[in-house]
Each structure stands twice: as C-alpha cells, then as structure tokens.
Design an enzyme around this catalytic site. Structure first.
Site, PDB file in Angstrom:
ATOM      1  N   CYS A 215       0.822  -1.218   0.000  1.00 42.70           N
ATOM      2  CA  CYS A 215       0.000   0.000   0.000  1.00 42.70           C
ATOM      3  C   CYS A 215       0.854   1.266   0.000  1.00 42.70           C
ATOM      4  CB  CYS A 215      -0.983  -0.002   1.170  1.00 42.70           C
ATOM      5  SG  CYS A 215      -0.246   0.038   2.828  1.00 42.70           S
ATOM      6  N   HIS A 268      -2.793   1.114   6.965  1.00 44.13           N
ATOM      7  CA  HIS A 268      -3.070   1.163   5.524  1.00 44.13           C
ATOM      8  C   HIS A 268      -3.069   2.600   5.023  1.00 44.13           C
ATOM      9  CE1 HIS A 268      -4.392  -0.419   1.719  1.00 44.13           C
ATOM     10  NE2 HIS A 268      -5.502   0.298   1.718  1.00 44.13           N
ATOM     11  N   HIS A 280      -6.059   2.132  -4.288  1.00 49.76           N
ATOM     12  CA  HIS A 280      -5.070   1.625  -3.336  1.00 49.76           C
ATOM     13  C   HIS A 280      -4.666   0.205  -3.689  1.00 49.76           C
ATOM     14  CE1 HIS A 280      -8.311  -0.398  -0.594  1.00 49.76           C
ATOM     15  NE2 HIS A 280      -8.841  -0.133  -1.766  1.00 49.76           N
TER      16      HIS A 280
END
Length: 311
Positions: A215, A268, A280
C-alpha cells in the site's frame, strides 16, 4: 564481516531488475530463490508464491522494502554473501541516512561515480520496459520508475548507463529529465493517473515495483512519478506533508487508516480518487482497486489525510 570504507570515486548501485531488502540474512526461504539471484526473475517469484507464502513475508517480518535497477545504496557492512545497506531515496525514521536492511551482495555492483553522474536521467514511464543491448536483444525487464543516467539521445533510442555497461531503452518508454532538478512536479490528478495503470496488479508485501506494490509502496511510486519524494512507510507518510480536512480532499491526497476505528495502530494508506473513492493496493490476495469509502470499514478507520502535491 567487513565494515565499509567509502571511496568517493565509487558508488554502489542495484544490478538486478528488483532487489528485495530483507530484515536479516536469515529472512529468506528456499521458495524466494528467484528473487535472490542475479539475474532475478520477479515474474516467476511473485506469481508462484501462494497467498499464505506472501503473507508470511509480512507476518514473519521477513521483507522490509525493495530497490529498483540502478538505484544507489550506501553499503555499511558486508557479511559473507550479504550487504547491509541504507537507501537514501527512501526516507525513514529507522535510519536518518535512509531505509535500512539486507540485500544479497550479488545483486549490487560498484560503479565509477563519474560514469554515473550524468546531467540527464531517463525514467521508465511504462508499466514495464525491456532494457536492450546494442543489437536490440532484450536484456532485462525493468519496472516502472526505474531511473538510469543518460549517455546519449537518439531519435528512437536512449543510451543509458547501467551497472553492466551502456545499454539501450526505446525512446517511447522513458521520460528524460534533468538529474539535479528531478522529475517535474505535477498535481494530484496526475498522481491518480499514475496509479490507474496498475488496476488489478496483485499486492506484494514490501513491493516497490510494478511487479507488485504494497500500500505505501504504491503511494510512494505514484508520488515519485510526479516529482515528490515521500517517506517509504505509511506511518511516516501520515506524519509529513500537509494535513487536509475531509471536506477539502482532492484527488491525489493520501488517506490513512488505523485499527480500533481509527484510534489504534495505523495499517493502511490509499490515494483519494475523488467522489468519495480511493485507489489503493489493498492487501495480500487482493490487487490495486478503486474502493468506495462511505459505509465501509475504511470510513470507520480513517484517521488522517495528507497532501504532498501542489499545483
């Protein structure tokens, strides 16, 4: 063990398409061999690992980050077949010199600084690109945002410096820029557009290449493509840049998420896409995707919003 002494006339650079940065020399497994050799075979490695084997790279704290072909490192220690490195181009609180870790020594090469310090550089702007030899033979498949010094410009090809000597990149797969100035700074919409080409690319823990991003690697690469160097890890990405209120979000801003409905550990990061969505690299077993934020776990876990770009 050999503590490194530094020759100002030489630098260490990555000599494989992608060098994985390991937590320790003992972190690798037999199944990781395609990513440990020179040359590497990233296509084989990332596709043959099972979801469980990929998850173990994170859960067992095996992998820290990755390096692209030609990226420079500072070698601080050589221990047998391994080099302890820090990565100046990946800012980190773990070491003020750059992101730290271990790389197989066979994946690094010393080059003359004078050879490497060219006024122009070529950045790979396609998802992947073949580095070619003088006769047009395909030598190595390079990742997006691999950057190499330019030795010569021609109508259809660019001569670039590499750890293995002069090689060729087709003109249409690269963008030439002034090395000292860096890649041109673009706006948030350009950051989103940089990410859109990787829709459905499988997540890879520690990934910093177009063979698979994690991420924060995804947000790092898209910002790099638009002229911004940001920290390597999501936790530190959430501490720098400019804070943005939810109502002021624009495409290209970074969204951060934490456990315990935003009050726990940050886990995240995504890129605001516009219209209440984000793009993402999601998690192991998933891929780069566009996700609605409202009425999802992400709405509950949203804890910070940051902007690094400007008009």
């Amino acid at each position: 063990m050999i503590n490194q002494t530094f020759d100002e006339n030489e630098i260490w650079v990555v000599a494989v398409q992608v060098a994985t940065v390991w937590t320790s020399k003992e972190s690798t497994r037999r199944i990781d061999e395609p990513g440990l050799l020179n040359p590497t075979d990233m296509d084989h490695w990332v596709t043959k690992l099972t979801t469980e084997q990929k998850t173990a790279l994170c859960d067992e704290n095996r992998v820290q980050s990755q390096l692209l072909y030609g990226e420079t490192v500072e070698v601080t220690l050589i221990d047998g077949d391994w080099a302890q490195v820090v990565i100046p181009t990946q800012p980190s609180n773990k070491d003020n010199r750059g992101y730290p870790g271990w790389v197989p020594l066979i994946q690094l090469e010393k080059v003359e600084k004078e050879y490497w310090d060219q006024s122009k550089s070529a950045a790979v702007i396609s998802k992947k690109a073949w580095l070619e030899g003088d006769n047009g033979e395909k030598v190595m498949k390079l990742s997006y945002m691999t950057c190499l010094p330019v030795l010569g410009e021609h109508p259809r090809k660019i001569e670039v410096a590499t750890p293995n000597g002069t090689r060729i990149l087709p003109n249409e797969v690269v963008h030439i820029y002034e090395t000292k100035a860096g890649l041109e700074k673009k706006n948030g919409t350009a950051i989103v557009e940089a990410g859109e080409q990787f829709m459905d690319l499988a997540y890879f823990w520690g990934g910093m290449s177009s063979f698979g991003y994690d991420c924060s690697g995804f947000s790092y690469a898209t910002h790099k493509a638009c002229g911004y160097q940001i920290p390597r890890d999501a936790t530190e990405q959430a501490e720098a840049g400019e804070h943005v209120a939810y109502g002021d979000l624009l495409p290209g801003d970074l969204l951060f998420f934490a456990y315990e409905e935003g009050k726990g550990d940050l886990h995240h990061v995504g890129i605001y896409y516009g219209n209440g969505q984000m793009i993402h690299s999601r998690t192991n077993g998933k891929a780069v995707e566009i996700t609605n934020i409202a009425d999802t776990v992400y709405e509950k876990e949203l804890c910070e919003m940051r902007r690094y770009w400007h008009e």
